[in-house]
Design a protein around this motif. Structure first.
Motif: not given
Length: 298
Positions: A158-166, A168-181
């Protein structure tokens, strides 16, 4: 038919495809297109995704074509249905591209979650009306179906589960990378190119004004000032008030007909869209103009 009644009476469990298509081509074509662009932008801040996209050079060497191909491949099943011939061809092309690389189910599921959550949040903040509960459910069901066709496992229910996943995933994985930049820079430049060249600096500030601090930090982008944020958000809210006062849209707005899609002025061949290992292996006839269909399957 009133602007807010197009989807009234439709069942979000069985008619989700029709509901989501109505939202995409009648009620919120500009908003959903903008939101999906920002959704993809967020995925570049996950190093495993941004680095891979940089490595393929598709988003940096030919950003316009990659943007167009992604938009068109997502639109075909929306218009024609997952079980139509064209819908199956588009999904097959998407899956062929993904199988060329070692992409984890977690990353695939995260990207899917952005397609559900970011448009809903965008419309909450900048849309001319809110989505109804049934429309949110239909959006979830549409992307759950797309995810199944893409072979994604453990899709949120459901929407709440999608929102929680997104989140949490960003909190854990967002980081600087030259390629991503690099991919983010190329995409931001492309978005600016949709407007007159003298406006490019303003579009850059506008784009950064719509990014949250976590996303800005992941790309090491300079934070816009408070005035820039207020003007950018105020402009979108003013647009929403204007759209709300306009008559209901009677003619569908297709992504393939938007001026920002520039790679295929004479129509496109689904089998030629996207990237190929060693070049396209399929022999093609000249492309015919794209045909739109209102038939939906799921």
């Amino acid at each position: 038919m009133g602007k807010a009644t197009r989807n009234r009476g439709l069942d979000p469990e069985t008619q989700f495809h029709e509901i989501y298509r109505n939202l995409s081509v009648f009620d919120f074509p500009w908003d959903i297109n903008q939101a999906l662009s920002f959704a993809l932008f967020r995925t570049y801040a996950v190093p495993s995704i941004g680095r891979l996209l940089d490595k393929t050079r598709a988003f940096t060497a030919d950003t316009q074509k990659r943007y167009d191909d992604t938009s068109l491949l997502l639109e075909v099943p929306l218009l024609d249905g997952f079980d139509s011939g064209r819908g199956k061809s588009a999904i097959r092309r998407i899956n062929q591209m993904h199988r060329m690389y070692d992409i984890t189910n977690d990353d695939m599921r995260y990207v899917l979650s952005t397609f559900v959550v970011v448009p809903k949040r965008w419309i909450d903040d900048y849309g001319w009306r809110k989505l109804t509960d049934d429309e949110v459910t239909a959006s979830v069901n549409y992307y759950r179906a797309l995810g199944r066709h893409m072979g994604i496992k453990e899709i949120p229910a459901d929407y709440r589960a999608f929102e929680t996943l997104m989140d949490a995933y960003e909190h854990e994985h967002f980081a600087f990378d030259e390629g991503g930049r690099r991919v983010a820079d190329a995409t931001k430049s492309l978005l600016a190119s949709f407007y007159p060249k003298p406006l490019a600096p303003a579009i850059d500030v506008f784009s950064r004004s719509l990014m949250d601090d976590a996303l800005l930090e992941s790309f090491r982008y300079r934070r816009p000032g408070r005035v820039a944020r207020l003007l950018s958000i105020g402009g979108l809210k003013a647009r929403a008030r204007v759209v709300a006062a306009l008559p209901a849209r009677r003619t569908p707005q297709y992504v393939s007909e938007m001026q920002r899609i520039r790679s295929y002025p004479n129509g496109f061949d689904i089998e030629k869209l996207g990237t190929f290992a060693g070049g396209c292996p399929v022999r093609h006839l000249p492309a015919e103009p794209a045909q739109h269909s209102a038939a939906a399957g799921s």
